[in-house]
Design an enzyme around this catalytic site. Structure first.
Site, mmCIF file in Angstrom:
data_model
loop_
_atom_site.group_PDB
_atom_site.id
_atom_site.type_symbol
_atom_site.label_atom_id
_atom_site.label_comp_id
_atom_site.label_asym_id
_atom_site.label_seq_id
_atom_site.Cartn_x
_atom_site.Cartn_y
_atom_site.Cartn_z
ATOM 1 N N LYS A 7 0.835 -1.186 0.000
ATOM 2 C CA LYS A 7 0.000 0.000 0.000
ATOM 3 C C LYS A 7 0.879 1.248 0.000
ATOM 4 C CE LYS A 7 -1.233 2.298 3.676
ATOM 5 N NZ LYS A 7 -0.259 2.933 4.570
ATOM 6 N N HIS A 25 -1.311 -4.364 5.724
ATOM 7 C CA HIS A 25 -0.729 -5.212 6.777
ATOM 8 C C HIS A 25 -1.654 -5.351 7.986
ATOM 9 C CE1 HIS A 25 0.632 -1.441 8.694
ATOM 10 N NE2 HIS A 25 0.773 -2.144 9.800
ATOM 11 N N LYS A 82 -2.752 -8.824 11.114
ATOM 12 C CA LYS A 82 -2.659 -8.806 12.582
ATOM 13 C C LYS A 82 -3.638 -9.843 13.146
ATOM 14 C CE LYS A 82 -1.540 -3.867 12.749
ATOM 15 N NZ LYS A 82 -0.304 -3.607 13.455
ATOM 16 N N GLU A 127 -1.684 7.035 16.915
ATOM 17 C CA GLU A 127 -0.242 6.783 16.922
ATOM 18 C C GLU A 127 0.475 7.842 17.744
ATOM 19 O OE1 GLU A 127 1.577 5.065 13.245
ATOM 20 O OE2 GLU A 127 0.091 6.411 12.368
ATOM 21 N N ASP A 185 -3.210 7.572 4.029
ATOM 22 C CA ASP A 185 -2.265 6.714 4.751
ATOM 23 C C ASP A 185 -2.981 5.673 5.612
ATOM 24 O OD1 ASP A 185 0.446 6.047 5.422
ATOM 25 O OD2 ASP A 185 0.093 6.933 7.401
ATOM 26 N N HIS A 201 -6.361 0.971 6.180
ATOM 27 C CA HIS A 201 -6.445 0.244 7.455
ATOM 28 C C HIS A 201 -7.815 0.425 8.139
ATOM 29 C CE1 HIS A 201 -2.295 -0.263 6.712
ATOM 30 N NE2 HIS A 201 -1.824 0.781 7.353
ATOM 31 N N LYS A 207 -1.557 11.198 14.130
ATOM 32 C CA LYS A 207 -0.161 11.015 14.545
ATOM 33 C C LYS A 207 0.113 11.968 15.703
ATOM 34 C CE LYS A 207 1.902 9.074 10.427
ATOM 35 N NZ LYS A 207 2.176 7.706 10.899
#
Ligand code: BG6
Length: 475
Positions: free
Chosen positions: A144, A174, A178, A212, A231, A236, A332
């Site tokens: 990605k 990803h 998980k 994050e 992002d 996600h 973030k």
């Protein structure tokens, strides 16, 4: 046991290969999942000998905390390097040479661990050199972000489909690797107790958060063009939304599951722009240390309006979810790292427990699914606090993965093994990635200037009420 194969990593000496791919391949070897069945060919623009590459890989494995002796031996026996400076014909010849020398049957993985702008060149190079098919199976793994909007994702899909069949393509997100994310399906479809209340009649709202603590960490070149919607939200967060909102598939086959996920993305209602809150962090304090603001990060233009925080509300227009708000949030430089899904259930129709001053004492039942870092879940419910008066207290049942299972495999271990086994369940299909961009393109096109928030706070929370977003202070 997987077939013997050559694992070709484009970007073979890059950050992803060093931090994730090589350590994951080595761990799979240690777990005896791939044993001696995997040889690795690192590919990159720079010129490097096999020995240089092996040394670099051994250092990467040591840095990942893996045993240096055996890991070094694996690097010496199983790793090779080829530069693309010699062209794709030369790459094809090198692959054929290694396969003949090592007696491999011609099964190949091409893993594009590359910056997105160079995907097209690598895909075209492989296609024109006749490498999209071979004597065994050939699989293409694409990292990605897949495109930057609907138009570019379509172009990329068209380009890949010129050479590769959809059944050969593994688009990575990803998050799907998980354990806790995969558990969402088990949690829902193995426990009818939850599934029977998993709908608009019982659920008041769903909140999905990826918070994050990190900033852009030297990735400004990519991040400033991407921003938080591209992002995290488009991929996600949307994958998590799919797993929460999808219908039970007819069976657990990859295509059946992916069909149900696509239906969720297609049902995302038009996102109202006044239901979108964007933010960008300024300097602040995290864990007692002062950190610089986004505009002071190396490589970020001083007038950048790239959002590092997004909170938005959307609806999923299906029979099951019509009218239930879904809040997606990410940022973030927030106070701590936390990925969680919070499902708040509706209150009972009548209240029998009134406090003296604050009205009904009942608290909503809340299911918190913690995806990281403290994996597990908790379920909040009301009990009568002991005593002669009636006081209602919220309590919780907890489950922690670490207590039950210890270390969880890294997402990349799971995903690489699935690629090697040819299982596409945890990868994103062409129509899904396009549907997802279709939902968020309007947000990207009309994104205004982000509100600022100090690093170390939960985003521009103070402005949220006027944007009809609920104040956000995760538990
Ligand atoms: C990546 C993003 O896809 O996911 C990063 O590009 C982000 O910006 C990362 O930091 C978060 O992943 P994780 O697994 O640490 O939650």
């Amino acid at each position: 046991m997987v077939d013997r194969h050559l694992f070709v990593i484009f970007g073979g000496s890059g950050d992803l290969a060093r931090r994730k791919l090589l350590p994951s391949l080595y761990r799979l070897l240690q777990r005896r999942e791939v044993a001696d069945r995997c040889l690795v060919l690192g590919v990159g623009t720079s010129r490097m000998s096999d020995d240089d590459y092996r040394r670099m890989a051994a250092q990467a494995l040591t840095a990942a905390g893996l045993d240096s002796g055996r890991a070094g031996e694996w690097c010496r026996q199983a790793l090779f390097y080829q530069s693309t400076a010699d062209g794709y014909e030369a790459l094809g010849k090198r692959i054929a040479h290694i396969e003949a020398e090592q007696d491999l049957p011609g099964n190949r993985v091409f893993y594009l661990a590359l910056p997105p702008p160079v995907f097209p060149a690598a895909i075209t190079g492989l296609g024109e050199a006749g490498l999209a098919t071979g004597a065994g199976w050939t699989r293409l793994v694409v990292e990605k972000p897949f495109g930057t909007d609907l138009e570019s994702a379509r172009r990329l899909n068209d380009l890949i489909h010129r050479w590769f069949e959809e059944s050969q393509i593994y688009r990575i997100d990803h998050y799907l690797g998980k354990e806790t994310v995969q558990n969402l399906m088990t949690f829902r479809f193995a426990n009818p107790m939850f599934e029977s209340v998993w709908n608009r009649d019982r659920v008041e709202k769903v909140e999905i958060t990826v918070a994050e603590q990190l900033g852009v960490e030297g990735r400004a070149g990519y991040y400033d063009r991407a921003g938080a919607v591209r992002d995290i939200v488009q991929n996600h967060l949307t994958q998590l939304l799919c797993l929460v909102a999808m219908e039970p598939p007819a069976s657990f086959e990859a295509e059946r599951i992916r069909n149900e996920k696509v239906k969720v993305v297609e049902a995302i209602g038009p996102i109202e722009l006044d239901q979108v809150l964007l933010g960008q962090y300024t300097s602040g304090r995290i864990d007692g240390e002062t950190v610089p603001g986004y505009l002071d990060a190396e490589g970020v233009p001083p007038d950048s309006t790239t959002p590092t925080f997004v909170a938005l509300r959307l609806g999923v227009g299906t029979w099951r979810w019509q009218g239930v708000p879904f809040y997606l949030r990410t940022g973030k430089r927030l106070p701590r790292r936390l990925t969680e899904i919070v499902v708040t259930f509706r209150q009972p129709p009548l209240c029998f427990f009134h406090g003296t001053t604050d009205g009904c004492q009942i608290h909503s039942n809340v299911l918190v699914i913690a995806l990281q870092p403290d994996e597990g879940f908790s379920l909040r419910f009301d009990v009568k606090a002991p005593g002669s008066d009636t006081r209602v207290d919220p309590q919780a049942l907890h489950f922690r993965y670490s207590e039950a299972y210890g270390r969880l495999p890294d997402a990349y271990e799971t995903l690489i093994l699935d690629v090697l086994e040819g299982d596409q369940t945890l990868f994103v299909r062409a129509d899904e990635v396009e549907a997802s961009w279709r939902a968020y393109d309007p947000v990207l096109e009309s994104a205004g200037t982000p509100h600022s928030y100090p690093a170390g706070t939960w985003g521009p929370a103070a402005v949220s009420p006027q944007l009809a977003l609920e104040a956000w202070t995760p538990g």
